[in-house]
Write an enzyme that holds these catalytic residues in place. Sequence first.
Site, mmCIF file in Angstrom:
data_model
loop_
_atom_site.group_PDB
_atom_site.id
_atom_site.type_symbol
_atom_site.label_atom_id
_atom_site.label_comp_id
_atom_site.label_asym_id
_atom_site.label_seq_id
_atom_site.Cartn_x
_atom_site.Cartn_y
_atom_site.Cartn_z
ATOM 1 N N LYS A 1 -4.051 -1.932 10.384
ATOM 2 C CA LYS A 1 -4.345 -2.088 8.961
ATOM 3 C C LYS A 1 -4.545 -3.547 8.548
ATOM 4 C CE LYS A 1 -3.437 2.205 7.291
ATOM 5 N NZ LYS A 1 -4.283 2.984 6.361
ATOM 6 N N ARG B 1 -7.856 3.745 13.386
ATOM 7 C CA ARG B 1 -6.987 4.900 13.569
ATOM 8 C C ARG B 1 -6.394 4.976 14.973
ATOM 9 N NH1 ARG B 1 -5.735 6.023 8.441
ATOM 10 N NH2 ARG B 1 -7.535 6.700 7.198
ATOM 11 N N PHE C 1 1.239 5.696 -0.544
ATOM 12 C CA PHE C 1 0.806 6.939 0.098
ATOM 13 C C PHE C 1 0.935 8.024 -0.949
ATOM 14 C CE2 PHE C 1 1.890 9.686 4.103
ATOM 15 C CZ PHE C 1 0.548 9.862 4.399
ATOM 16 N N ASP D 1 -8.993 0.228 2.161
ATOM 17 C CA ASP D 1 -7.996 -0.151 3.166
ATOM 18 C C ASP D 1 -8.550 0.231 4.542
ATOM 19 O OD1 ASP D 1 -5.621 -0.907 4.388
ATOM 20 O OD2 ASP D 1 -4.724 1.060 4.118
ATOM 21 N N GLU E 1 -9.392 3.915 -2.220
ATOM 22 C CA GLU E 1 -8.145 3.785 -2.970
ATOM 23 C C GLU E 1 -8.382 3.132 -4.329
ATOM 24 O OE1 GLU E 1 -4.791 2.138 -0.987
ATOM 25 O OE2 GLU E 1 -5.433 2.779 1.025
ATOM 26 N N GLN F 1 -3.695 2.349 15.001
ATOM 27 C CA GLN F 1 -2.638 2.796 14.091
ATOM 28 C C GLN F 1 -1.802 3.913 14.708
ATOM 29 O OE1 GLN F 1 -4.200 4.397 10.438
ATOM 30 N NE2 GLN F 1 -2.198 4.909 9.606
ATOM 31 N N HIS G 1 -3.962 13.989 0.826
ATOM 32 C CA HIS G 1 -4.173 13.113 1.983
ATOM 33 C C HIS G 1 -2.965 13.146 2.910
ATOM 34 C CE1 HIS G 1 -5.125 9.712 4.498
ATOM 35 N NE2 HIS G 1 -4.066 9.052 4.061
ATOM 36 N N GLU H 1 -9.953 12.433 7.700
ATOM 37 C CA GLU H 1 -9.937 13.768 7.122
ATOM 38 C C GLU H 1 -11.318 14.409 7.115
ATOM 39 O OE1 GLU H 1 -7.330 14.012 3.413
ATOM 40 O OE2 GLU H 1 -7.673 11.855 3.633
ATOM 41 N N THR I 1 -8.591 -5.826 4.087
ATOM 42 C CA THR I 1 -8.533 -4.900 2.962
ATOM 43 C C THR I 1 -9.488 -5.441 1.917
ATOM 44 O OG1 THR I 1 -6.211 -4.344 3.380
ATOM 45 C CG2 THR I 1 -7.079 -3.859 1.187
ATOM 46 N N ASP J 1 0.852 -1.189 0.000
ATOM 47 C CA ASP J 1 0.000 0.000 0.000
ATOM 48 C C ASP J 1 0.886 1.236 0.000
ATOM 49 O OD1 ASP J 1 -2.500 1.142 -0.142
ATOM 50 O OD2 ASP J 1 -2.707 1.362 2.016
ATOM 51 N N GLU K 1 -10.660 3.830 3.737
ATOM 52 C CA GLU K 1 -9.745 4.554 2.863
ATOM 53 C C GLU K 1 -10.105 4.205 1.429
ATOM 54 O OE1 GLU K 1 -5.609 4.069 3.755
ATOM 55 O OE2 GLU K 1 -5.737 5.366 5.512
ATOM 56 N N ARG L 1 0.552 15.890 13.343
ATOM 57 C CA ARG L 1 1.707 16.711 13.710
ATOM 58 C C ARG L 1 1.352 18.185 13.532
ATOM 59 N NH1 ARG L 1 3.448 12.675 10.489
ATOM 60 N NH2 ARG L 1 3.591 14.045 8.650
ATOM 61 N N THR M 1 -4.937 6.448 0.211
ATOM 62 C CA THR M 1 -6.181 7.213 0.199
ATOM 63 C C THR M 1 -6.167 8.297 -0.864
ATOM 64 O OG1 THR M 1 -6.431 6.840 2.570
ATOM 65 C CG2 THR M 1 -7.729 8.605 1.607
#
Length: 400
Positions: free
Chosen positions: A242, A226, A121, A222, A189, A229, A126, A347, A246, A119, A187, A135, A333
Amino acid sequence: MRLGSSGTRPAGTPAQPPLGTALGVVAGSGRPGPSRIAAPVGDTVLDVASLAVAEHGPHAALLQQPNLDGLLAAGRAVWREVVGWLAERLADPDRLSGHLLPATGVVPVLPFTVADYVDFFACEQHAVNAGKIYRPRGEPLAPNWRHLPVGYHGRAGTVVVSGTPVARPAGQRGPGDMGPSGALDVEAEIGYVLGSSRGAAAEPVPLEDALDHVFGVVLLNDWSARDIQAWESRPLGPLLGKSFATSISAWVTPLDELAAAWIDPPPRDPPPLPYLLGPTDRGLDLTLEIWLNGELVSSPPAADLYWTPAQLIAHLTSNGAPLRAGDLLGSGTVSGARREQRGCFLELAWNGAEPVGLADGSARSYLLDGDEVVITATAPAVGGGRLSLGEVQGKILPAR
């Protein structure tokens, strides 16, 4: 059940444009013998193996296998011959008589054996949003993100076909805190289904050859816990958050069906290294939709994905890692710039700070038991109009 999709659609979910040429596998009491390679035709399915034998079609022996594994291993020249032959037959419904399976008792199953699952990114929007959430006082993107396609190895054995229920996973949610996830997410995808056109040589695949290894595209969900994770991911990345499930669509859309969907990638700064640049560095203009219990909650656009399918393959193999028929690559995502284009509830609800209001007066930060999620997508069709990709659907069951 509308077999052109993959399961029962929640009430209120509108019909999509017709699927183009697509391949999958069905089983159940409505088909003769073991699982069969099939193609969606309206509300029923075509027994592709039966038609190939009756018409002495190309590579009939491959089409009589119980899944797509043999076809995936055969390479692009064979794929084009088979898909071209099938497209001609689907355009002439009179030729399909006697080879259509009744809808009653026929169910889609996982269409191929998943060899490896990686998978990525690949969506900048995203990645930026996730960085801002996790962060808030730092740079949203890691220093490497615009230099290479970031990805992680997933668990091939937990990939399931659309319609398979998903039990709420459990795991560590913090120090001394073990239990069912309270932040179960989706997610939206794109999944790239790989085959082999030159064997599994342990050598880098040049960007210009990368798409020769892509048989087709599925939609991929996916599922992500959270809270699990977030606690486990540093320093090595997600595991239990995760690995529980899937989901992929039952129907694989061959890459040739998407010939009208190719678009140039977005501007990049800094420019990628030479091994990630070339004429096959192009994206797919797909429009995804996320439906929760029959209500549209998001429409993520894939057109702006920062990293393209050919780049994912070129980078994955740049250290000599071999490809295998049945490898599955997730895009990560897909999200757009506006809130209604975000591809996950992390999100959409900004990690619970901005719950998503629904038509029935309820709201969601994350998924509840009993929620049913359907992800659909359309693409420009060759000759005009739009075609649908096979949808991916799943319903959340309580934790075991």
